[in-house]
Motif scaffolding. Structure first.
Motif, short mmCIF file in Angstrom:
data_model
loop_
_atom_site.label_atom_id
_atom_site.label_comp_id
_atom_site.label_asym_id
_atom_site.label_seq_id
_atom_site.Cartn_x
_atom_site.Cartn_y
_atom_site.Cartn_z
N LYS A 348 0.83 -1.21 0.00
CA LYS A 348 0.00 0.00 0.00
C LYS A 348 0.86 1.26 0.00
O LYS A 348 0.47 2.29 -0.53
CB LYS A 348 -0.91 0.01 1.24
N SER A 349 2.06 1.17 0.61
CA SER A 349 2.92 2.35 0.73
C SER A 349 3.86 2.53 -0.47
O SER A 349 4.63 3.49 -0.49
CB SER A 349 3.76 2.24 2.01
N MET A 350 3.79 1.64 -1.46
CA MET A 350 4.71 1.71 -2.60
C MET A 350 4.20 2.71 -3.65
O MET A 350 3.67 2.33 -4.69
CB MET A 350 4.90 0.32 -3.19
N VAL A 351 4.37 3.98 -3.33
CA VAL A 351 3.80 5.05 -4.17
C VAL A 351 4.53 5.15 -5.51
O VAL A 351 3.89 5.28 -6.57
CB VAL A 351 3.88 6.40 -3.42
N TYR A 352 5.85 5.12 -5.49
CA TYR A 352 6.62 5.24 -6.74
C TYR A 352 6.33 4.05 -7.65
O TYR A 352 6.17 4.21 -8.86
CB TYR A 352 8.11 5.34 -6.44
N THR A 353 6.27 2.85 -7.07
CA THR A 353 5.98 1.66 -7.87
C THR A 353 4.58 1.76 -8.47
O THR A 353 4.37 1.37 -9.63
CB THR A 353 6.08 0.40 -6.99
N LEU A 416 7.56 9.86 -13.01
CA LEU A 416 7.49 11.13 -12.29
C LEU A 416 6.30 11.98 -12.71
O LEU A 416 5.89 12.88 -11.97
CB LEU A 416 8.79 11.92 -12.49
N ARG A 417 5.72 11.71 -13.88
CA ARG A 417 4.57 12.51 -14.30
C ARG A 417 3.35 12.24 -13.41
O ARG A 417 2.36 12.96 -13.47
CB ARG A 417 4.26 12.27 -15.78
N TRP A 418 3.42 11.18 -12.60
CA TRP A 418 2.33 10.83 -11.70
C TRP A 418 2.62 11.20 -10.24
O TRP A 418 1.85 10.84 -9.35
CB TRP A 418 2.09 9.31 -11.75
N LEU A 419 3.72 11.90 -10.01
CA LEU A 419 4.18 12.09 -8.63
C LEU A 419 4.47 13.53 -8.28
O LEU A 419 4.80 14.34 -9.15
CB LEU A 419 5.45 11.25 -8.39
N ASP A 420 4.38 13.82 -6.98
CA ASP A 420 4.81 15.09 -6.42
C ASP A 420 5.77 14.76 -5.28
O ASP A 420 5.55 13.80 -4.52
CB ASP A 420 3.62 15.89 -5.90
N HIS A 421 6.85 15.54 -5.14
CA HIS A 421 7.88 15.22 -4.16
C HIS A 421 7.93 16.27 -3.05
O HIS A 421 8.98 16.58 -2.50
CB HIS A 421 9.24 15.10 -4.84
N LYS A 425 9.02 13.57 0.29
CA LYS A 425 8.34 12.29 0.22
C LYS A 425 7.44 12.26 -1.00
O LYS A 425 6.76 13.23 -1.32
CB LYS A 425 7.52 12.06 1.49
N TRP A 426 7.44 11.11 -1.70
CA TRP A 426 6.60 10.99 -2.88
C TRP A 426 5.13 10.96 -2.50
O TRP A 426 4.73 10.31 -1.53
CB TRP A 426 6.91 9.70 -3.65
N SER A 427 4.31 11.64 -3.27
CA SER A 427 2.85 11.51 -3.16
C SER A 427 2.29 11.33 -4.57
O SER A 427 2.76 11.95 -5.52
CB SER A 427 2.22 12.74 -2.49
#
Length: 502
Positions: A348-353, A416-421, A425-427
């Motif tokens: 559940k915590s594997m945001v980057y994956t 990275l187009r799906w992420l904010d840092h 921490k990745w979200s």
């Protein structure tokens, strides 16, 4: 008999026109050119020339239009619309949902294979199946799915299979291995049945072969440019329609055997102890064997081919993007150090994956096209007029390639187009389901979406933590093909290395 005589006459008429078709073909040799339309035969010439890259060609046609909506003219005046316009997709899947069911044409084509199962049903039949199935996807069921079914299949079968491949240095078909893994998973969670198809010996599995062949044949029927031809062959029981009937018969007999065994199990029990999907259907009062068989076949199709397709392309993309793989490994290490809640909490915590999987499915969606049928005349948000009975398809493959949505680097694999840092921490920053309808959207959004992500992340972690996955032929790009769900043509041959090896 009259229908058969008419079909025969029509077939002879088209055959007599074949020399004219050849002349047109010679005058239009470019397979990537626009879909030129001619009287009677429509755009059949361009369709034929692009039959080996149908999904990609339709995508090109859609993206080349200003509204991202393209009308394909098939023979005898038959038309089909394709769209990658997010406003249109929302209109079809949500705002005007009841005007765009699967439709009688869709159901007729697939009824031999899927019957009245959830993917081929409309109205009350669809509602009933969805309501019962929804109980299988609550948080408690998802946690149990990951911590029992997926973990045991991973540790007892998938990892040992890959370990043997690593020790032998022989090339193996990862696509086939992942399909076996997914098939075991869906059978156990949905039917309480363990087919044990993924074993280190990779046994020859007749059912899997027959299932693939049936999918290919039913896909050919679905994409037929002259539908009366397959209908005539089915009526006469000849050619590919004869093959399809035989293969579907084998599949449905397999599904009926599972159903009979479950009925006997439930008969011996005084209460509903089993929590699998099939037990819920049988205990709801629906004991009709054909209907329950339809349910079984639909869920096998969903669980076997979608997650395995996504993971196959995911591992191929990682092989050419080591920086993404390194970030996933770093995330897994951090997750293990900070989480002691078990494998469910870890994945559940594997945001980057999660972002990397979304990005892989943007480029290579497991279901590249989904089709509806208009119940009444309508006008789409982009101004396209839709006549009653028109088949209209939204195209996730094309939607992942729209530059206005994804930017000029849309062709790049970039999680990275799906992420904010923010805050170190990745979200995850998701897209609305109408811009990214990989799991459908609206009332028919995929019930198994969360389960699929949990399964895929657990598999990714389980494999990458111990192994490197290397394409057997690095310079050869795989070919994306689709029989309802996408695959790599010819499989994905890889070599497995233990992480400790150089």
């Amino acid at each position: 008999m009259v229908d058969l005589q008419f079909s025969t006459l029509l077939f002879l008429s088209i055959s007599m026109a074949f020399p004219l078709i050849l002349i047109f073909l010679l005058k239009n040799p470019n397979p990537n050119s626009a879909a030129k339309t001619y009287p009677v035969v429509g755009s059949i010439l361009t369709i034929w020339k692009n039959k080996e890259r149908r999904v990609q060609w339709i995508s090109d046609m859609i993206i080349s239009t200003p509204t991202l909506t393209f009308t394909l003219h098939r023979p005898l005046g038959y038309r089909q619309m394709f769209t990658a316009n997010a406003a249109n997709v929302q209109h079809i899947l949500k705002n005007h949902f009841y005007n765009y069911p699967k439709g009688a044409t869709f159901r007729t084509i697939l009824s031999d294979f899927l019957g009245d199962g959830i993917f081929n049903a409309d109205g009350d039949t669809w509602k009933f199946q969805r309501q019962l199935a929804s109980h299988q996807f609550n948080t408690r069921s998802l946690r149990k799915f990951v911590e029992t079914v997926v973990d045991s299949e991973l540790s007892d079968r998938l990892v040992p299979t890959l370990a043997i491949a690593a020790s032998s240095a022989a090339a193996v078909d990862l696509q086939d291995i992942l399909q076996r893994f997914a098939f075991d998973n869906i059978c156990r969670i949905a039917f309480g049945y363990d087919p044990a198809y993924l074993l280190p010996s990779l046994p020859e599995v007749e059912f899997a072969v027959v299932f693939d062949e049936a999918l290919h044949l039913i896909s050919e029927r679905f994409n037929s440019n002259i539908p009366f031809l397959w209908k005539m062959k089915r009526a006469l029981g000849v050619g590919k329609e004869k093959q399809l009937r035989e293969k579907v018969g084998e599949i449905r007999e397999f599904a009926k055997r599972i159903t009979r065994e479950k009925k006997e199990e439930l008969r011996r029990k005084s209460s509903l102890e089993s929590e699998d999907l099939l037990s819920r259907f049988l205990s709801s009062g629906n004991s009709d064997e054909d209907f329950v068989t339809d349910v079984v076949v639909c869920f096998i199709l969903a669980g076997r081919d979608t997650t395995s397709a996504a993971l196959t392309w995911f591992f191929w993309l990682l092989s050419s993007h080591p920086e993404v793989e390194e970030e996933i490994l770093r995330e897994m290490k951090q997750g293990r150090e900070s989480d002691d809640g078990g494998s469910y909490d870890e994945v559940k915590s594997m945001v980057y994956t999660h972002a990397a999987l979304c990005e892989a499915m943007r480029l290579y969606p497991p279901v590249p096209v989904s089709t509806k049928s208009a119940s009444c005349d309508d006008v789409l948000p982009d101004g396209t007029v839709v006549k009653k009975g028109t088949r209209i398809s939204y195209h996730p493959y094309a939607m992942g390639r729209v530059e206005k949505v994804w930017g000029p680097d849309w062709a790049e694999f970039r999680p990275l187009r799906w992420l904010d840092h923010a805050g170190g921490k990745w979200s995850f920053v998701g897209r609305d389901p109408y811009t990214y309808p990989v799991f459908q959207a609206g009332p028919r959004i995929c019930l198994g979406k969360d389960m699929a992500f949990l399964q895929m992340k657990r598999v990714a972690a389980g494999i990458l933590r111990r192994f490197r996955v290397l394409p057997a032929e690095e310079s050869v790009a795989p070919v994306y093909v689709s029989d309802f769900t996408s695959k790599m043509k010819g499989g994905f041959m890889v070599r497995i290395q233990e992480r400790g090896e150089p």
